[in-house]
Design a protein around this motif. Sequence first.
Motif, PDB file in Angstrom:
ATOM      1  N   PHE A  19      38.808  10.039 -12.381  1.00 58.01           N
ATOM      2  CA  PHE A  19      38.636   8.911 -13.295  1.00 58.01           C
ATOM      3  C   PHE A  19      38.573   9.384 -14.747  1.00 58.01           C
ATOM      4  O   PHE A  19      39.237   8.836 -15.618  1.00 58.01           O
ATOM      5  CB  PHE A  19      37.365   8.121 -12.942  1.00 58.01           C
ATOM      6  N   GLY A  20      37.796  10.420 -15.027  1.00 55.64           N
ATOM      7  CA  GLY A  20      37.668  10.935 -16.390  1.00 55.64           C
ATOM      8  C   GLY A  20      38.974  11.495 -16.921  1.00 55.64           C
ATOM      9  O   GLY A  20      39.363  11.222 -18.056  1.00 55.64           O
ATOM     10  N   VAL A  21      39.664  12.270 -16.087  1.00 50.91           N
ATOM     11  CA  VAL A  21      40.927  12.881 -16.498  1.00 50.91           C
ATOM     12  C   VAL A  21      41.975  11.810 -16.783  1.00 50.91           C
ATOM     13  O   VAL A  21      42.650  11.829 -17.827  1.00 50.91           O
ATOM     14  CB  VAL A  21      41.419  13.868 -15.414  1.00 50.91           C
ATOM     15  N   LEU A  44      35.527  17.410 -18.953  1.00 54.76           N
ATOM     16  CA  LEU A  44      34.297  17.941 -19.552  1.00 54.76           C
ATOM     17  C   LEU A  44      33.233  16.864 -19.707  1.00 54.76           C
ATOM     18  O   LEU A  44      32.044  17.120 -19.476  1.00 54.76           O
ATOM     19  CB  LEU A  44      34.599  18.570 -20.915  1.00 54.76           C
ATOM     20  N   LEU A  45      33.651  15.661 -20.066  1.00 54.03           N
ATOM     21  CA  LEU A  45      32.702  14.557 -20.206  1.00 54.03           C
ATOM     22  C   LEU A  45      32.033  14.238 -18.872  1.00 54.03           C
ATOM     23  O   LEU A  45      30.821  14.043 -18.805  1.00 54.03           O
ATOM     24  CB  LEU A  45      33.425  13.316 -20.754  1.00 54.03           C
ATOM     25  N   VAL A  46      32.826  14.226 -17.808  1.00 49.23           N
ATOM     26  CA  VAL A  46      32.258  13.984 -16.471  1.00 49.23           C
ATOM     27  C   VAL A  46      31.280  15.099 -16.127  1.00 49.23           C
ATOM     28  O   VAL A  46      30.174  14.843 -15.655  1.00 49.23           O
ATOM     29  CB  VAL A  46      33.372  13.862 -15.412  1.00 49.23           C
ATOM     30  N   LYS A  47      31.670  16.339 -16.367  1.00 49.18           N
ATOM     31  CA  LYS A  47      30.815  17.489 -16.053  1.00 49.18           C
ATOM     32  C   LYS A  47      29.484  17.404 -16.793  1.00 49.18           C
ATOM     33  O   LYS A  47      28.428  17.705 -16.226  1.00 49.18           O
ATOM     34  CB  LYS A  47      31.552  18.784 -16.427  1.00 49.18           C
ATOM     35  N   CYS A  48      29.526  16.962 -18.050  1.00 46.88           N
ATOM     36  CA  CYS A  48      28.310  16.900 -18.869  1.00 46.88           C
ATOM     37  C   CYS A  48      27.455  15.667 -18.592  1.00 46.88           C
ATOM     38  O   CYS A  48      26.239  15.718 -18.771  1.00 46.88           O
ATOM     39  CB  CYS A  48      28.679  16.908 -20.350  1.00 46.88           C
ATOM     40  N   CYS A  49      28.068  14.576 -18.185  1.00 50.36           N
ATOM     41  CA  CYS A  49      27.346  13.298 -18.139  1.00 50.36           C
ATOM     42  C   CYS A  49      27.045  12.773 -16.735  1.00 50.36           C
ATOM     43  O   CYS A  49      26.266  11.827 -16.597  1.00 50.36           O
ATOM     44  CB  CYS A  49      28.143  12.232 -18.892  1.00 50.36           C
ATOM     45  N   VAL A  50      27.664  13.342 -15.715  1.00 49.20           N
ATOM     46  CA  VAL A  50      27.452  12.824 -14.359  1.00 49.20           C
ATOM     47  C   VAL A  50      26.708  13.875 -13.542  1.00 49.20           C
ATOM     48  O   VAL A  50      27.158  15.014 -13.429  1.00 49.20           O
ATOM     49  CB  VAL A  50      28.808  12.462 -13.686  1.00 49.20           C
TER      50      VAL A  50
END
Length: 158
Positions: free
Chosen positions: A138-140, A122-128
């Motif tokens: 990488f995020g997972v 979710l962080l990757v989806k929101c921030c990249v």
Amino acid sequence: MQSIKAGDIVVSDFDLYEHYSVVSDEISTDGKPLLISATQRHGTVKEETWDVATQGKDTFLANKQSNLSVAEILNNARSQIDKWHYSVISSNCEHFSNWCLGLKVSSTQIVGASVGAVGGALLVKCCVKDPKPLDYLFGVVTLGFLGVSCSKAQPKLS
């Protein structure tokens, strides 16, 4: 080691994960109790010497309570020797120790890794912007390991 007794759960710190074992009422020739645990190494439950089960890692008494007697805990543990089918996700050493104690069969390490992995995605989806598969990986992986690390057991204070 003096406060550890049969039926207790001990946790060995293997850095990236923790290994849970049930303390046996049997003592090896070195004076240390045997440990009963589910391991990926064997794919099932075994009763082994302290040094083999802990592999020299820092080991401490887990903060777990049970309403079962020591005899019931040890009977539960020994009933699964060579029968328990080890799985990292659904029947690992923490699942096994909780089952032996009559507790909910769960693993804080698996929950932590799962929450971390989902959070990482979710962080990757929101921030990249325009994330690639490697960004997600990488995020997972990063937050999955962080989740396991955050779920580590705390030593029982006597």
